[in-house]
Motif scaffolding. Structure first.
Motif, PDB file in Angstrom:
ATOM      1  N   UNK A  92     -18.340  45.989  -2.113  1.00  0.00           N
ATOM      2  CA  UNK A  92     -17.147  46.088  -1.278  1.00  0.00           C
ATOM      3  C   UNK A  92     -17.389  46.787   0.041  1.00  0.00           C
ATOM      4  N   UNK A  93     -18.579  47.374   0.246  1.00  0.00           N
ATOM      5  CA  UNK A  93     -18.832  48.173   1.453  1.00  0.00           C
ATOM      6  C   UNK A  93     -18.808  47.316   2.715  1.00  0.00           C
ATOM      7  N   UNK A  94     -19.392  46.116   2.660  1.00  0.00           N
ATOM      8  CA  UNK A  94     -19.410  45.259   3.849  1.00  0.00           C
ATOM      9  C   UNK A  94     -17.999  44.827   4.228  1.00  0.00           C
ATOM     10  N   UNK A  95     -17.195  44.499   3.229  1.00  0.00           N
ATOM     11  CA  UNK A  95     -15.808  44.115   3.501  1.00  0.00           C
ATOM     12  C   UNK A  95     -15.067  45.266   4.155  1.00  0.00           C
ATOM     13  N   UNK A  96     -15.266  46.468   3.631  1.00  0.00           N
ATOM     14  CA  UNK A  96     -14.591  47.642   4.167  1.00  0.00           C
ATOM     15  C   UNK A  96     -15.075  47.960   5.574  1.00  0.00           C
ATOM     16  N   UNK A  97     -16.394  47.996   5.771  1.00  0.00           N
ATOM     17  CA  UNK A  97     -16.953  48.344   7.077  1.00  0.00           C
ATOM     18  C   UNK A  97     -16.489  47.359   8.147  1.00  0.00           C
ATOM     19  N   UNK A  98     -16.687  46.068   7.918  1.00  0.00           N
ATOM     20  CA  UNK A  98     -16.339  45.067   8.926  1.00  0.00           C
ATOM     21  C   UNK A  98     -14.833  45.010   9.148  1.00  0.00           C
ATOM     22  N   UNK A  99     -14.069  45.188   8.084  1.00  0.00           N
ATOM     23  CA  UNK A  99     -12.621  45.210   8.224  1.00  0.00           C
ATOM     24  C   UNK A  99     -12.148  46.408   9.028  1.00  0.00           C
ATOM     25  N   UNK A 100     -12.695  47.588   8.737  1.00  0.00           N
ATOM     26  CA  UNK A 100     -12.306  48.785   9.488  1.00  0.00           C
ATOM     27  C   UNK A 100     -12.665  48.636  10.962  1.00  0.00           C
ATOM     28  N   UNK A 117     -40.222  54.095  11.871  1.00  0.00           N
ATOM     29  CA  UNK A 117     -40.288  53.024  10.885  1.00  0.00           C
ATOM     30  C   UNK A 117     -39.279  51.937  11.145  1.00  0.00           C
ATOM     31  N   UNK A 118     -38.682  51.415  10.072  1.00  0.00           N
ATOM     32  CA  UNK A 118     -37.785  50.269  10.178  1.00  0.00           C
ATOM     33  C   UNK A 118     -36.319  50.657  10.340  1.00  0.00           C
ATOM     34  N   UNK A 119     -36.026  51.942  10.466  1.00  0.00           N
ATOM     35  CA  UNK A 119     -34.640  52.380  10.596  1.00  0.00           C
ATOM     36  C   UNK A 119     -34.116  52.006  11.978  1.00  0.00           C
ATOM     37  N   UNK A 120     -32.973  51.309  12.023  1.00  0.00           N
ATOM     38  CA  UNK A 120     -32.376  50.975  13.306  1.00  0.00           C
ATOM     39  C   UNK A 120     -30.982  51.587  13.398  1.00  0.00           C
ATOM     40  N   UNK A 121     -30.319  51.314  14.508  1.00  0.00           N
ATOM     41  CA  UNK A 121     -29.010  51.924  14.782  1.00  0.00           C
ATOM     42  C   UNK A 121     -28.020  51.667  13.653  1.00  0.00           C
ATOM     43  N   UNK A 122     -27.905  50.407  13.231  1.00  0.00           N
ATOM     44  CA  UNK A 122     -26.923  50.087  12.201  1.00  0.00           C
ATOM     45  C   UNK A 122     -27.267  50.706  10.851  1.00  0.00           C
ATOM     46  N   UNK A 123     -28.545  50.952  10.605  1.00  0.00           N
ATOM     47  CA  UNK A 123     -28.910  51.659   9.367  1.00  0.00           C
ATOM     48  C   UNK A 123     -28.324  53.066   9.350  1.00  0.00           C
ATOM     49  N   UNK A 124     -28.348  53.733  10.493  1.00  0.00           N
ATOM     50  CA  UNK A 124     -27.790  55.088  10.569  1.00  0.00           C
ATOM     51  C   UNK A 124     -26.277  55.042  10.412  1.00  0.00           C
ATOM     52  N   UNK A 125     -25.654  54.071  11.076  1.00  0.00           N
ATOM     53  CA  UNK A 125     -24.199  53.911  10.936  1.00  0.00           C
ATOM     54  C   UNK A 125     -23.823  53.714   9.470  1.00  0.00           C
ATOM     55  N   UNK A 126     -24.513  52.803   8.808  1.00  0.00           N
ATOM     56  CA  UNK A 126     -24.159  52.492   7.422  1.00  0.00           C
ATOM     57  C   UNK A 126     -24.547  53.623   6.451  1.00  0.00           C
ATOM     58  N   UNK A 127     -25.577  54.375   6.758  1.00  0.00           N
ATOM     59  CA  UNK A 127     -25.946  55.538   5.933  1.00  0.00           C
ATOM     60  C   UNK A 127     -24.761  56.491   5.807  1.00  0.00           C
ATOM     61  N   UNK A 128     -24.123  56.764   6.924  1.00  0.00           N
ATOM     62  CA  UNK A 128     -22.982  57.677   6.921  1.00  0.00           C
ATOM     63  C   UNK A 128     -21.712  56.995   6.426  1.00  0.00           C
ATOM     64  N   UNK A 129     -21.462  55.780   6.917  1.00  0.00           N
ATOM     65  CA  UNK A 129     -20.231  55.085   6.531  1.00  0.00           C
ATOM     66  C   UNK A 129     -20.186  54.832   5.032  1.00  0.00           C
ATOM     67  N   UNK A 179     -21.661  56.326   2.636  1.00  0.00           N
ATOM     68  CA  UNK A 179     -21.514  57.561   1.859  1.00  0.00           C
ATOM     69  C   UNK A 179     -20.054  57.978   1.791  1.00  0.00           C
ATOM     70  N   UNK A 180     -19.350  57.930   2.916  1.00  0.00           N
ATOM     71  CA  UNK A 180     -17.927  58.278   2.915  1.00  0.00           C
ATOM     72  C   UNK A 180     -17.120  57.253   2.126  1.00  0.00           C
ATOM     73  N   UNK A 181     -17.449  55.979   2.303  1.00  0.00           N
ATOM     74  CA  UNK A 181     -16.763  54.917   1.556  1.00  0.00           C
ATOM     75  C   UNK A 181     -16.869  55.150   0.062  1.00  0.00           C
ATOM     76  N   UNK A 182     -18.061  55.476  -0.404  1.00  0.00           N
ATOM     77  CA  UNK A 182     -18.274  55.661  -1.843  1.00  0.00           C
ATOM     78  C   UNK A 182     -17.555  56.898  -2.379  1.00  0.00           C
ATOM     79  N   UNK A 183     -17.172  57.812  -1.488  1.00  0.00           N
ATOM     80  CA  UNK A 183     -16.400  58.985  -1.900  1.00  0.00           C
ATOM     81  C   UNK A 183     -14.900  58.802  -1.698  1.00  0.00           C
ATOM     82  N   UNK A 184     -14.490  57.590  -1.269  1.00  0.00           N
ATOM     83  CA  UNK A 184     -13.079  57.256  -1.086  1.00  0.00           C
ATOM     84  C   UNK A 184     -12.439  57.931   0.117  1.00  0.00           C
ATOM     85  N   UNK A 185     -13.226  58.094   1.192  1.00  0.00           N
ATOM     86  CA  UNK A 185     -12.672  58.455   2.493  1.00  0.00           C
ATOM     87  C   UNK A 185     -12.579  57.184   3.329  1.00  0.00           C
TER      88      UNK A 185
END
Length: 688
Positions: free
Chosen positions: A284-292, A412-424, A426-432
């Motif tokens: 559900x994370x992609x649906x939530x991220x793109x929707x938000x 390495x292979x970490x790009x901008x969106x990886x950092x965005x999703x790392x934080x997003x 984590x908050x999503x999985x905690x119900x923020x």
């Protein structure tokens, strides 16, 4: 214009059908509760089979059939896939990129600035609008399709870019040289007429500026189309567009080739296409991220113009997932969920991107599941439409930061969106729940916490506003690669992070790549060891075993606390003198700065502390993933909570309202009542 009901539909292509079945399709749609279809955006060569000759056969028969059935129609302008006759007549419409000129065959291979292409576009749009705008079945228009700049950088674009730079620097070429550091390797330009082809540039500032300019071409193109459509559309018809996202096995992050915020301003309703993993990878994370992100573009509800029914062979959903996915979109504020597409086509490139119906065109498991969604929506009525949110957390994202980091990526292979999703994530999985804002945002006070993921390129004005946000009581969370360069990708020449070093309570001047570097210093008491990320305590005798050692990932900054408190340090013979994460009090607010990435389990512990300091509570009803709670206020002014189980095992949740009615089953519940959620199941609670 707003929709007055939840729209549930499919993309429909009568032009692709292997045999006559429009009546059958409409009958099946009605039984499934389908109330909207999107047509015409992909079929220019059928609408205009030769230069200036139009054939409305398929459009007319679909409009009549849908109108008679009470199904609304969104008509797309067919400008993203050009017909062969056009390329033969105007070969220069083919886009030229840094890799050369494209050849005909695929979609989106045209130069969106080419005058002949635009002339053909205007003719087909006006002819289409004159024909369909007055039809009572038409509820709105989609301009183009997943528009991007497609790398256009031919001679005409290069010439426009030079004029753009002249305007930006008020005709002073030396100002440009200074801003971009073009003296390096003799790249300085002392006469505008000497300007070279930018495709070969090694200067990241100039290259990033070209990409910013290319994104502005998308904004211009869509605004131009919207202006034409607006001349014809009726007051009760809307204009939208289906933005797509940065792709990494599915819709993943900020789109690098469009500035969604700028491009969305010409629309009545923002729209998007969201595709994501399914089966055991469904979170559900992609649906939530793109929707938000889409909801935040205009601060309002949005339309999902494409999402998968079956899609790729490894995306075919398990039992129950199609239902859960449909309502997941609505939980983020979508006022429409539309599948791409109705039927699976029988030849050409997307033969195996399957639709709701398989190649036999009959009822199937997923059709029946989709029908259960449509019938539920009919029973629920308008209790789910126009869901409003009042989120207290915002992510500040930036196309410019994304582009600049692509030029100067390290770690390495970490790009901008990886950092965005790392934080997003984590908050999503905690119900923020979160909104998205952009560096030009001035009203920061409506949020309690703002997160800066790798905000590498950012103007000083935005940093000053962020500093005042913290001084006035806000919580600011930043990461490595933030506040490093100005809007011209010129590195700030003082201590990093620029302007915010005192605010974050840290400075640094060294950075490297983590190689077998661990972190220590934070008591992750609620994290279990044993999954390969944490090591047992190894320092002073008697140290608590809950003092886990955490591995640094990818890029790392060597932070020196500057009034702040080091909450993580590098556990390394050389790097141990530096902090890996620092927290600080500044004015009436609080800050956290992360010098590297690390496991999300540990990140969640620190984010939880930060949210507590900000006075932000997670959505009640669940302890966290795989049970996700999304909340909002419906059109009746009542609180609504969606509670999803994104797992293949039964889970439990609790009712977060004093009294609530489940909108699908009708059962009544009270605060604290245990709710059992079957695998891939959900409930929708309305407070009473």
């Amino acid at each position: 214009m707003k929709t007055n009901k939840m729209l549930y539909g499919v993309a429909y292509y009568d032009e692709y059908m292997p045999y006559e079945r429009l009546g059958k399709d409409v009958e099946m749609m009605k039984r499934a509760g389908i109330n909207v279809v999107r047509i015409a955006e992909s079929t220019w060569s059928t609408l205009e089979p030769s230069d200036g000759e139009f054939n409305f056969y398929h459009i007319d028969r679909v409009l009549k059939a849908m109108g008679d059935a009470g199904i609304g129609v969104i008509v797309g302008t067919p400008t993203y896939a050009v017909p062969a006759w056009m390329v033969k007549k105007y070969p220069d419409i083919m886009v030229t990129t840094r890799d050369g000129r494209k050849t005909y065959g695929a979609r989106q291979i045209m130069d969106i600035t080419n005058k002949d292409y635009l002339s053909c576009c205007e003719r087909v749009i006006r002819t289409l609008m004159e024909h369909v705008a007055g039809h009572p079945a038409v509820i709105g228009f989609q301009i183009d399709n997943e528009t991007k700049h497609f790398g256009t950088s031919g001679a005409n674009v290069q010439a426009e870019f030079v004029e753009y730079l002249k305007n930006k620097f008020e005709g002073d070429v030396e100002k440009m040289n200074e801003a971009y550091g073009l003296n390096y390797w003799s790249n300085a330009i002392h006469d505008w007429s000497d300007f070279p082809d930018v495709n070969g540039t090694i200067n990241g500032s100039l290259g990033a500026e070209l990409e910013k300019f290319q994104r502005s071409l998308v904004t211009r193109f869509l605004s131009w189309q919207a202006d034409i459509v607006r001349e014809y559309k009726k007051e009760n018809q809307f204009i939208t567009h289906n933005f797509d996202f940065g792709w990494k096995g599915g819709s993943y992050g900020v789109q690098p080739d469009v500035n969604h915020y700028d491009a969305s301003q010409c629309l009545d309703i923002a729209g998007c296409d969201i595709y994501h993993p399914s089966q055991s990878n469904l979170t559900g994370a992609e649906i939530s991220f793109c929707g938000d992100l889409t909801r935040s573009l205009k601060g309002d509800n949005y339309l999902v113009l494409e999402t998968q029914a079956q899609g790729f062979v490894d995306w075919v959903p398990y039992n129950g997932q199609l239902r859960e996915l449909a309502f997941s979109h609505m939980a983020s504020g979508a006022d429409m969920v539309e599948y791409w597409h109705w039927h699976s086509i029988h030849n050409s490139f997307e033969t195996y991107w399957k639709g709701l119906l398989s190649h036999d065109m009959g009822e199937n498991r997923l059709y029946n599941e989709a029908a259960s969604v449509g019938n539920d929506l009919n029973r629920i009525g308008d209790h789910l439409v126009h869901l409003k949110k009042n989120n207290q957390i915002a992510f500040m994202v930036s196309n410019e930061a994304l582009t600049a980091l692509n030029w100067f990526r390290s770690g390495g292979n970490v790009d901008y969106n990886d950092v965005v999703r790392w934080l997003y994530d984590s908050l999503y999985e905690m119900n923020y729940e979160c909104d998205f804002i952009f560096p030009q945002e001035e009203n920061l006070s409506r949020y309690r916490a703002i997160i800066l993921p790798a905000l590498y390129s950012v103007p000083e004005s935005a940093l000053i506003r962020l500093r005042e946000f913290v001084r006035n009581g806000g919580t600011l969370i930043g990461t490595f690669k933030s506040c490093f360069t100005d809007e011209n990708v010129k590195v700030y020449s003082d201590s990093q992070p620029h302007i915010l070093s005192e605010c974050f309570g840290t400075v640094y001047d060294e950075f490297t790549v983590a190689k077998d570097v661990y972190l220590t210093g934070y008591n992750f008491a609620n994290i279990n060891e044993g999954q390969g990320v944490f090591k047992s305590a190894k320092n002073a005798a008697g140290q608590a075993k809950t003092m886990a050692f955490l591995k640094a990932e990818g890029f790392m900054e060597c932070l020196r606390p500057y009034g702040g408190q080091a909450i993580l340090r590098y556990d390394h013979d050389n790097w141990g003198q530096y902090a890996a994460a620092v927290k600080n009090n500044y004015g009436m607010g609080h800050t956290y700065y992360f010098g590297c990435m690390f496991d999300k389990k540990a990140l969640k512990v620190i984010l939880k502390e930060a949210m507590n300091q900000a006075g932000i509570m997670a959505n009640a009803g669940s302890e966290g993933f795989p049970v996700i709670v999304k909340r909002g206020v419906n059109a009746y002014g009542k609180n609504v909570a969606y509670i999803f189980n994104y797992s293949d095992r039964e889970q439990t949740a609790v009712c977060p309202f004093m009294q609530a009615r489940e909108l699908i089953s009708g059962f009544m519940g009270q605060y604290g009542n245990v709710i059992k959620l079957p695998k891939w199941g959900f409930v929708i609670l309305e407070e009473v």
